[in-house]
Each structure stands twice: as C-alpha cells, then as structure tokens.
Scaffold this active site. Structure first.
Site, PDB file in Angstrom:
ATOM      1  N   SER A 337       0.852  -1.212  -0.030  1.00 52.29           N
ATOM      2  CA  SER A 337       0.142  -0.032  -0.082  1.00 52.29           C
ATOM      3  C   SER A 337       0.890   1.430  -0.044  1.00 52.29           C
ATOM      4  CB  SER A 337      -0.830  -0.052   1.233  1.00 52.29           C
ATOM      5  OG  SER A 337      -1.863   0.773   1.111  1.00 52.29           O
ATOM      6  N   ASP A 404      -9.054  -5.072  -5.505  1.00 49.60           N
ATOM      7  CA  ASP A 404      -8.358  -4.001  -4.478  1.00 49.60           C
ATOM      8  C   ASP A 404      -8.394  -2.568  -5.145  1.00 49.60           C
ATOM      9  OD1 ASP A 404      -7.003  -2.483  -2.963  1.00 49.60           O
ATOM     10  OD2 ASP A 404      -5.069  -3.784  -3.125  1.00 49.60           O
ATOM     11  N   HIS A 446      -7.716  -5.600  -0.158  1.00 49.85           N
ATOM     12  CA  HIS A 446      -6.492  -4.899   0.233  1.00 49.85           C
ATOM     13  C   HIS A 446      -5.556  -5.371   1.220  1.00 49.85           C
ATOM     14  CE1 HIS A 446      -3.858  -1.653  -0.264  1.00 49.85           C
ATOM     15  NE2 HIS A 446      -4.301  -1.069   0.932  1.00 49.85           N
TER      16      HIS A 446
END
Length: 523
Positions: A337, A404, A446
C-alpha cells in the site's frame, strides 16, 4: 507481463464426505454408475493419505472420552482403513452430520480437497515450499528481463521469494503494533520494539521512520484515541541483509531488503489525501517527473529526533555496500500500500546515488534494484514511471488483487496524469480462493495476508487454486473472518481454533492498512 486468473471450475459432484447431498450423475469408465460405497471409500482413503500425520492445531479442543466398548457415532463405518486416531477426524469431516447448513448455500460449499487440507492449514507453523537453488539465474528472478516466463504459470521458486518478502512486510506491521507509541525515542526511553523476521537467514540492521509534515490539530484529536494515532513520526519499516552463507550461495548473491509497511496513523492517512503532483526536483517543467505530494512528504520530511526516511535508507545501504564490498549484491525494496509508493521513491533515489558512487565498470557497477509492490497505488506521472524503468533500470513487480480499489487510485478521471510505474504485473483474484467469500469486501481485497494467501494458491491464468497450497489460514481467519466462507469458520471452530481478540490480532501483526475495523481509523 500480466497474469490474469479466472475462477476455478465448480465441482459437479457432491462432496464424498457428504453422501446425503444430491449428486449430479456422472458415468464411470465402464459406462455404468459408480458404486457409492467404493467411491466414498476411495476418497476417504485419499483423505487419509493427505492427513498422514495431522499437525498440532492452535488451542486444540479437549478430546471427549468415550466409555470402553462404545464406539463414537459413525466411527469405523466410513472406511475399512480407519485406524486409531483417524475415526474421530474423519467423522468430524462429515459436513452433512455437523454442518447441514452448508448444503443450502452454494457459496459455502467445500470441495473434498479443500476439506483435506483445511486441518493442516490451521497450524501456525510455516510450511514453505522446497527451496531450489536460483544461483545460476538470480538476476532473472530479481527482475532482469521483466520476470518473463516466470509469472504465468507462476514459477515455484519465484513464488517462494515473493512470499518471503511479503512476510517481511507482515513483520514490519507486527513490529509497529508491538509498540506503536514508541517512535524514534524508543532507545532513549529504554523500550525496545519487537522485530522478529520470519526468515532467520536475514538479519535486521536498521529501523526506519517516516515523518509527516502535517500535525493533527488538538481540536481534531479524540480524547479516547491513543496518542500513537496522531504522532508525526512512526516506525515504518527496516533494512535487513541476508547473513546466512548457505542462503547466500543458494541465491547466488547477498540480498539487502528494504521493507516498508502501509498506512497506520492519522498523519499518514492525511498525507495519502494530498494527491497533487509535485516535481521531485526544483525543475517544474511540465514534462518533469512528478509524484504525489503526500508520499514525497513522508519520504523526505525529517522527524524531531530522527532523520528522514530518504536519508536513513541511503545511509544504511551505502554502509552495507561498504561492509560487503567486493561481493555480489542485490537490493530488493518491498512494500504494501503506502509502503509500495515509498518503495518506488526509494528505488529512484538509490539508483541515482549508487550510480554516482561507482565508476560503472563491471567490477564496480551498482547492485541491481528491484521493487516488489503489494497493493500499491499510483505514485507519480508518466515521466516518473518511464525514468524509473528506462533511465534508472529499476525492475518493478506489481502484485495486484483485481478487487483492490487502492491499486486504482488516484482515479483516471483525476486532474493529474497518474500512471503506474512500469514493469510486470501479477494479477490475483479473491474469487479464486476456496476459503474467501466471492463477495469479499474492499478491506479484505487490500489486506496483505489475503494477498499472500492468494499468491500461495496462484498457479497461472485459467488454473484453479493450487491444491497443495500450504500457507496457514489461521491469520486469515483472525484478520478477515467475516470474509471467510462460513463453512470454514465453523470448521475451524470444530477443530479447536479460536479467534484472537482485535487487541491480540493487532499485537500479532494485523496490517492496519487492511484492517479498517481494528485500528488506524482517522475518525
């Protein structure tokens, strides 16, 4: 190179462990219908082989004592090979007896193969795939040639390397949550952050901290919120080096890993929202490489008692290059991320700094740099992406879950021209997992542990989930239980696995960036 995956074919037959469910007739090899008893025995015998020695389970349930001579219901009836210790297990695997609801919802049906490895997957002990020597082709596994021929189908050695780097990021999350309030002053206060790498062939050499240029105003802070949620500087990762000589020989070089976690604090969330593109240098030309303002802020801003993330990474890598001068080295930067975007910024800067410190000859050329990105957002404009790949020679592998949403931000309709950094892409799908619900939510898509679960099972485009995938699903159940199929949740409960509390999950490595219900909520 993109590796697309389609959902595995549905099983047309009912589970042989659930003989009461309705079956779709299928002809046998001799043209007639197969004998139901022989079919059940054959599948149970195969299950017995798969469960040769069931591994110990976390928090095992206490066995129920039976009076002498009184058989356990169903014990010994399913298979003539039912030996001591197997009867109770095989009986527990009969979902038609214990979990009748599984016949009502197709989404929670389990295949025999899924049931077979469910028990061994619930162990927390890692079951890594065999290590093969990659010394002769290590540059290829490190991204030279864009991982061509390794992604689809996914090479087993590459899968192992990627899972190891993903677990390194999980260790960064664990280390942060073991002591989130202890920032750069932890050593002076006598407190030590726990940092245990899952692969002991690597040794951490330096902790890394990221500082935000923003401060949360007092009126925006909630009295009940912990102080670490609003601190400006936080532990964000670490640098590690492979110091096991046997592993160095297997890999063909000594690897330096730079590991970066995702968003965890309110200032980091605030920086994520600063999406305007700014130039990396003073040159403000329209064609200049530009990146997101918030990412650059976290990368370049020094803390009150800690250097900037940029300075710490460059300093430590240069130090390690001096320590291991004359050896074959590689630099692998891995992030999840927000950490994936910071990894790209670090790769861009390191490629420039290290090239300037070497003369470019064969004996003194800088080590190759690769970035492994899990669920990373777009970081900069096209000029930045092209410079990273063409001018800097950085190899980038993006591991992406198709569901995601973070990998699609900033949106294409945004005013600024964001693009993903070039390189290869390995695309996964939550729907391919036999454990996850097909309607898994955005937090699950995610979540880093979900990524690693899907990566362990990915075989190639159009191929079903690997039947021999052996990654433990214990953490997946802990972090993403609402997104795990109900039959698996009930099965885990029957086998004695108990869900950790949110606080325990956090202390054991819940990724704040993917666990919105547990922590790191800016509100």
């Amino acid at each position: 190179m993109s590796a697309a995956v389609t959902a595995p074919p549905c099983h047309s037959r009912p589970s042989p462990l659930n003989p009461s469910s309705r079956a779709t007739p299928s002809p046998s090899s001799n043209g007639g219908k197969p004998n139901a008893v022989s079919t059940t025995r054959r599948h149970l015998a195969n299950l017995d082989r798969l469960l040769v020695k069931p591994p110990p389970l976390p928090l095992p349930a206490q066995p129920r004592k039976q009076p002498t001579g009184v058989p356990v219901p169903g014990d010994g009836e399913a298979s003539p090979d039912n030996r001591s210790g197997h009867g109770g297990l095989l009986n527990a695997l009969n979902l038609s007896t214990f979990l009748p609801f599984t016949r009502k919802a197709a989404v929670d049906e389990l295949s025999p193969r899924s049931l077979a490895y469910m028990q061994r997957l619930l162990t927390l002990s890692p079951r890594l795939s065999p290590k093969g020597s990659i010394a002769g082709e290590w540059r290829r596994y490190h991204g030279e040639g864009g991982w061509e021929g390794l992604l689809d189908p996914l090479d087993q050695n590459l899968r192992r390397e990627l899972l190891r780097y993903g677990d390194f990021v999980q260790a960064a999350y664990t280390a942060f949550h073991s002591m989130p309030a202890a920032a750069e002053a932890s050593s002076s206060s006598g407190q030590q952050r726990t940092l245990v790498l899952p692969d002991r062939t690597y040794h951490p050499t330096r902790s890394l901290f990221a500082s935000s240029s923003l401060s949360i105003p007092p009126w925006a802070q909630r009295r009940s919120a912990p102080n670490w949620l609003t601190q400006r500087t936080s532990f964000v990762g670490y640098v590690a080096v492979c110091d096991n000589e046997q592993e160095v020989r297997r890999m063909g070089r000594r690897d330096v890993a730079i590991v970066l976690r995702g968003t965890a604090t309110c200032p980091e969330w605030a920086e994520n929202l600063r999406a305007s593109l700014v130039p990396l240098t003073a040159d403000d030309d329209a064609s200049a490489p530009k990146v997101a303002k918030g990412f650059l802020s976290l990368y370049k801003t020094p803390g009150d008692h800690a250097p900037s993330l940029s300075a710490a990474i460059v300093e430590e890598v240069k130090r390690l290059m001096e320590v291991y001068k004359g050896e074959e080295l590689s630099i692998t930067i891995v992030g999840h991320s927000l950490g994936a975007s910071l990894a790209l910024l670090a790769a861009d800067e390191l490629s420039t700094c290290l090239a300037a410190d070497t003369d470019g000859t064969t004996d003194h050329r800088p080590p190759p740099i690769a970035v492994v990105s899990f669920g990373g957002p777009k970081t900069g404009n096209r000029a930045f992406a092209e410079r990273l790949q063409r001018e800097r020679g950085v190899n980038v592998l993006r591991v992406v879950n198709a569901g995601d949403v973070v990998t699609r931000v900033p949106a294409p309709i945004a005013r600024e021209g964001y693009v993903h950094a070039g390189g290869a892409e390995l695309r996964l799908h939550s729907s391919d997992s036999p454990c996850l619900r097909p309607d898994a939510g955005p937090a699950c898509c995610h979540d880093l542990e979900a990524y690693l679960h899907l990566l362990d099972g990915f075989a190639g485009s159009g191929r079903p989930f690997r039947p021999d995938a052996s990654r433990s699903v214990a953490r997946l159940l802990t972090y993403q239980r609402p997104n795990v199929k109900l039959a698996y949740v009930e099965r885990a409960r029957m086998l004695g696995f108990e869900q950790a509390s949110p606080r325990t999950a956090t202390a054991n490595g819940a990724a704040a960036d993917g666990q919105y219900g547990y922590l790191a909520s800016p509100t």
